[in-house]
Design a protein around this motif. Structure first.
Motif, PDB file in Angstrom:
ATOM      1  N   THR A 126      -3.457  -6.802 -19.368  1.00 54.90           N
ATOM      2  CA  THR A 126      -3.165  -6.998 -17.957  1.00 54.90           C
ATOM      3  C   THR A 126      -4.283  -6.340 -17.156  1.00 54.90           C
ATOM      4  O   THR A 126      -4.445  -5.116 -17.192  1.00 54.90           O
ATOM      5  N   SER A 127      -5.077  -7.150 -16.470  1.00 57.18           N
ATOM      6  CA  SER A 127      -6.219  -6.640 -15.700  1.00 57.18           C
ATOM      7  C   SER A 127      -5.820  -6.431 -14.248  1.00 57.18           C
ATOM      8  O   SER A 127      -5.300  -7.348 -13.604  1.00 57.18           O
ATOM      9  N   ILE A 128      -6.067  -5.226 -13.740  1.00 56.27           N
ATOM     10  CA  ILE A 128      -5.667  -4.870 -12.374  1.00 56.27           C
ATOM     11  C   ILE A 128      -6.859  -4.291 -11.618  1.00 56.27           C
ATOM     12  O   ILE A 128      -7.547  -3.393 -12.117  1.00 56.27           O
ATOM     13  N   LEU A 129      -7.094  -4.826 -10.432  1.00 59.53           N
ATOM     14  CA  LEU A 129      -8.098  -4.233  -9.549  1.00 59.53           C
ATOM     15  C   LEU A 129      -7.558  -2.892  -9.072  1.00 59.53           C
ATOM     16  O   LEU A 129      -6.501  -2.826  -8.440  1.00 59.53           O
ATOM     17  N   ASP A 130      -8.265  -1.853  -9.375  1.00 60.34           N
ATOM     18  CA  ASP A 130      -7.816  -0.485  -9.132  1.00 60.34           C
ATOM     19  C   ASP A 130      -7.566  -0.225  -7.648  1.00 60.34           C
ATOM     20  O   ASP A 130      -8.444  -0.434  -6.812  1.00 60.34           O
ATOM     21  N   TRP A 131      -6.354   0.244  -7.312  1.00 60.55           N
ATOM     22  CA  TRP A 131      -6.007   0.516  -5.920  1.00 60.55           C
ATOM     23  C   TRP A 131      -6.870   1.627  -5.330  1.00 60.55           C
ATOM     24  O   TRP A 131      -7.191   1.618  -4.142  1.00 60.55           O
ATOM     25  N   PHE A 132      -7.258   2.576  -6.140  1.00 60.55           N
ATOM     26  CA  PHE A 132      -8.110   3.675  -5.673  1.00 60.55           C
ATOM     27  C   PHE A 132      -9.401   3.125  -5.068  1.00 60.55           C
ATOM     28  O   PHE A 132      -9.836   3.556  -4.002  1.00 60.55           O
ATOM     29  N   HIS A 133     -10.018   2.160  -5.732  1.00 64.75           N
ATOM     30  CA  HIS A 133     -11.277   1.610  -5.239  1.00 64.75           C
ATOM     31  C   HIS A 133     -11.074   0.690  -4.034  1.00 64.75           C
ATOM     32  O   HIS A 133     -11.931   0.624  -3.156  1.00 64.75           O
ATOM     33  N   ILE A 134      -9.944  -0.013  -3.982  1.00 68.59           N
ATOM     34  CA  ILE A 134      -9.640  -0.808  -2.787  1.00 68.59           C
ATOM     35  C   ILE A 134      -9.549   0.110  -1.573  1.00 68.59           C
ATOM     36  O   ILE A 134     -10.131  -0.161  -0.518  1.00 68.59           O
ATOM     37  N   SER A 135      -8.817   1.201  -1.730  1.00 64.97           N
ATOM     38  CA  SER A 135      -8.636   2.151  -0.622  1.00 64.97           C
ATOM     39  C   SER A 135      -9.962   2.762  -0.179  1.00 64.97           C
ATOM     40  O   SER A 135     -10.217   2.920   1.019  1.00 64.97           O
ATOM     41  N   MET A 136     -10.811   3.099  -1.159  1.00 58.19           N
ATOM     42  CA  MET A 136     -12.113   3.686  -0.833  1.00 58.19           C
ATOM     43  C   MET A 136     -12.975   2.703  -0.043  1.00 58.19           C
ATOM     44  O   MET A 136     -13.648   3.076   0.922  1.00 58.19           O
ATOM     45  N   LYS A 137     -12.949   1.435  -0.420  1.00 54.15           N
ATOM     46  CA  LYS A 137     -13.731   0.437   0.301  1.00 54.15           C
ATOM     47  C   LYS A 137     -13.207   0.256   1.721  1.00 54.15           C
ATOM     48  O   LYS A 137     -13.985   0.070   2.668  1.00 54.15           O
ATOM     49  N   ILE A 138     -11.901   0.304   1.879  1.00 48.49           N
ATOM     50  CA  ILE A 138     -11.311   0.191   3.218  1.00 48.49           C
ATOM     51  C   ILE A 138     -11.720   1.377   4.078  1.00 48.49           C
ATOM     52  O   ILE A 138     -12.090   1.215   5.253  1.00 48.49           O
TER      53      ILE A 138
END
Length: 270
Positions: A126-138
């Motif tokens: 199960t491949s998941i785009l890491d929420w930590f990196h989404i938040s950092m980009k935002i």
């Protein structure tokens, strides 16, 4: 003595208990290069651990990993060493053809290639785009104060896995901005979300269900493996070939096998 420990290491890998579930975090960091023709190169890291390795401190305020297996590489070999080392780390943690792996990454193509290499070796990934990196980009996108609340709606939709609505909101925001620098950052973020849309999940529901959705537990390992020694305020410059054996050693130190198998051999040799 070292050869004996290598043999014990191989034997222990054959005897390790099968893991029905494993979690994988893959990340990278750019290192200052000592080569005159390139400014930096990328070091890759991966961390494997079992869900039951997640523990809380006495106060229950912070989680940590009680056991993990790490891999790293800096070589420019199309990811061959990194894939090989990551597979070894997976086997050390108990990967078999019956294992379900949940893989979290920042979305880079070279990270997903490592994940793809594991798919034939386990039951499911199960491949998941890491929420930590989404938040950092935002957080790295600076917007005018009057528009920030609208941008928070984008995060709200992404947190719930609603990619289509998030993209619609982002396009609306982009049409409201006149500063080209901000428009460029928003365009890059839109591309990032589109490229990884099938790996964006309902993070809110996963958190409610007690399932992993972010790599923050493994970030301290990445910090120790790469950043503390090679980035930040450090002024040292490296070559790929010079840094790679150091990262291999540091990866072992941060893995569960270090104290049990390798520490005594290395200290004896020294």
């Amino acid at each position: 003595e070292a050869l004996k420990i290598v043999n014990k290491e191989e034997e222990s890998m054959l005897k390790v208990k099968e893991a029905k579930e494993l979690i994988l975090n893959i990340d990278g960091g750019h290192i200052k290069s000592k080569e005159t023709d390139i400014r930096s190169f990328e070091a890759m890291t991966s961390v494997f651990y079992r869900p039951d390795a997640i523990k809380s401190n006495e106060k229950g305020t912070r989680n940590y990993l009680s056991s993990k297996s790490c891999a790293a590489s800096t070589l420019d070999d199309n990811g061959k060493e990194m894939i090989s080392n990551t597979i070894v780390a997976a086997i050390k943690e108990g990967m078999t053809p019956n294992t379900h792996i949940t893989a979290l990454s920042d979305g880079a193509a070279n990270c997903w290639r490592i994940v793809d290499a594991l798919k034939p070796l386990c039951q499911k990934v199960t491949s998941i785009l890491d929420w930590f990196h989404i938040s950092m980009k935002i957080e790295n996108i600076s917007l005018p104060e009057e528009i920030k609340p609208k941008f928070l709606r984008v995060k709200w939709h992404l947190w719930r896995g609603n990619v289509s609505m998030a993209l619609t909101r982002l396009e609306q925001l982009k049409s409201m901005i006149t500063t080209q620098k901000i428009v460029k950052k928003l365009s890059e973020f839109i591309t990032y979300i589109k490229n990884n849309r099938h790996k964006i999940v309902d993070y809110r529901q996963r958190k409610k269900s007690g399932l992993v959705f972010t790599s923050n537990l493994a970030e301290s390992t990445v910090e120790s493996l790469i950043n503390q020694r090679c980035k930040g305020q450090q002024h040292m410059k490296w070559s790929r070939e010079g840094l790679d054996p150091i990262l291999q050693l540091r990866a072992q130190i941060h893995s569960a096998a270090w104290n049990a198998k390798w520490k005594s051999a290395v200290l004896t040799a020294l």
